[in-house]
Design an enzyme around this catalytic site. Structure first.
Site, PDB file in Angstrom:
ATOM      1  N   TYR A 299       0.828  -1.207   0.000  1.00  0.00           N
ATOM      2  CA  TYR A 299       0.000   0.000   0.000  1.00  0.00           C
ATOM      3  C   TYR A 299       0.865   1.261   0.000  1.00  0.00           C
ATOM      4  O   TYR A 299       0.624   2.202  -0.769  1.00  0.00           O
ATOM      5  CB  TYR A 299      -0.909  -0.037   1.229  1.00  0.00           C
ATOM      6  CG  TYR A 299      -1.798   1.158   1.431  1.00  0.00           C
ATOM      7  CD1 TYR A 299      -2.924   1.354   0.627  1.00  0.00           C
ATOM      8  CD2 TYR A 299      -1.540   2.072   2.445  1.00  0.00           C
ATOM      9  CE1 TYR A 299      -3.763   2.441   0.837  1.00  0.00           C
ATOM     10  CE2 TYR A 299      -2.367   3.157   2.661  1.00  0.00           C
ATOM     11  CZ  TYR A 299      -3.482   3.347   1.853  1.00  0.00           C
ATOM     12  OH  TYR A 299      -4.299   4.428   2.067  1.00  0.00           O
TER      13      TYR A 299
ATOM     14  N   LYS B 248       0.977   4.097  -2.912  1.00  0.00           N
ATOM     15  CA  LYS B 248       0.603   5.479  -2.616  1.00  0.00           C
ATOM     16  C   LYS B 248       1.761   6.443  -2.872  1.00  0.00           C
ATOM     17  O   LYS B 248       1.531   7.601  -3.257  1.00  0.00           O
ATOM     18  CB  LYS B 248       0.117   5.588  -1.166  1.00  0.00           C
ATOM     19  CG  LYS B 248      -1.237   4.935  -0.926  1.00  0.00           C
ATOM     20  CD  LYS B 248      -2.319   5.514  -1.815  1.00  0.00           C
ATOM     21  CE  LYS B 248      -3.708   5.101  -1.411  1.00  0.00           C
ATOM     22  NZ  LYS B 248      -4.747   5.622  -2.332  1.00  0.00           N
TER      23      LYS B 248
END
Length: 303
Positions: free
Chosen positions: A171, A175
């Protein structure tokens, strides 16, 4: 409905719940016509349902706004291109793309499966790239036809992408990639009348209410709900409006009542020998530079 986005057409991905839903409702409240995209998956990306997108469309229409549902998979070329086509078909124009869709597959690195890495990269990073690509192609064509757009893209990064986050290697990497994509898109698309920015929001969603249960807990009734996703949406609406015309290539943190402009990587202390270092010299120089540098911030999610 009138407001600062009156007459503009927005598409919001992952708008069936959480932040995306809040953004869609806030844009509609300020006069935008909204394409509500949601694949209707579970928090880990499993399954699919048309229900979440349609419920938000129904909410917007009940409040006097205009909205259309889109349940295509924006991590595919067909799904991303049909998102733009849905906006044009339903409302005759397309002005605003809010990339928000995502889910989590959290694991410590040694336990992180390749499939979990690929799935999170696909929904967050590819799920930003493909809608952005097809939206940009439309706006470029408009500009070349003499109809220069006044278009906006608002991407969704995270504190995990800015600072790292234990147990979220996939993640955090996705991001962080979104920030890089935002900077490139802002530079490339400015000539076509497109402004591109990113948010790193903190709010209570399906992805955060379990991972950060204490921080995200709802407060006592009658007090300010600092983690409500609706707190982030006003900045999205402003960036999407004509008033945001001079803002591009920026990353904002948005949380509760706080907005922060993130300043990113900037050169810190530097040493220049003017010739090649030996390993010992390089180590000595690095040690001295680190002593003069600002200490790193704590890893996101450990505070």
């Amino acid at each position: 409905m009138s407001g600062i986005c009156s007459g503009r057409v927005a598409a919001v991905t992952g708008a069936g719940r959480g932040l995306g839903r809040a953004h869609a409702l806030a844009l509609a409240a300020e006069g935008a016509h909204v394409v509500v995209n949601d694949l209707g998956v579970a928090a880990d990306g499993a399954g699919a349902s048309t229900g979440p997108a349609q419920r938000v469309v129904d909410e917007i229409r009940a409040q006097g706004g205009r909205a259309a549902a889109h349940t295509g998979d924006i991590t595919t070329t067909d799904g991303a291109s049909s998102l733009v086509a849905t906006a044009l078909g339903a409302f005759g124009r397309f002005d605003i793309l809010v990339n928000n869709a995502g889910f989590l597959r959290d694991r410590m690195l040694v336990n992180l499966d390749e499939d979990d890495w690929d799935a999170v990269m696909r929904v967050h990073l590819k799920g930003h790239f493909l809608p952005l690509k097809h939206a940009a192609a439309h706006w470029r064509a408009e500009a070349k036809a003499g109809r220069t757009p006044d278009a906006r893209v608002i991407n969704t990064s995270s504190g995990a992408g800015l600072l790292g986050s234990v147990g979220q290697g996939n993640y955090a990497a996705a991001k962080a990639g979104i920030i890089g994509l935002t900077l490139v898109a802002a530079a490339e698309l400015a000539r076509y009348g497109v402004r591109v920015n990113a948010l790193a929001p903190a709010a209570r969603t399906r992805m955060t209410e379990q991972t950060f249960a204490t921080t995200m807990a709802a407060p006592a009734e009658g007090t300010f709900d600092a983690m409500a996703p609706e707190n982030v949406s006003p900045l999205v609406v402003w960036l999407a409006s004509a008033a945001g015309d001079r803002v591009t290539g920026r990353v904002f943190e948005a949380e509760a009542g706080r907005i922060t402009v993130m300043e990113g990587w900037r050169p810190g202390p530097t040493a220049d020998k003017g010739a090649r270092w030996t390993p010992a010299e390089a180590g000595q120089a690095a040690t001295e530079l680190l002593a003069a540098a600002e200490p790193p911030r704590p890893v996101y999610g450990t505070r």
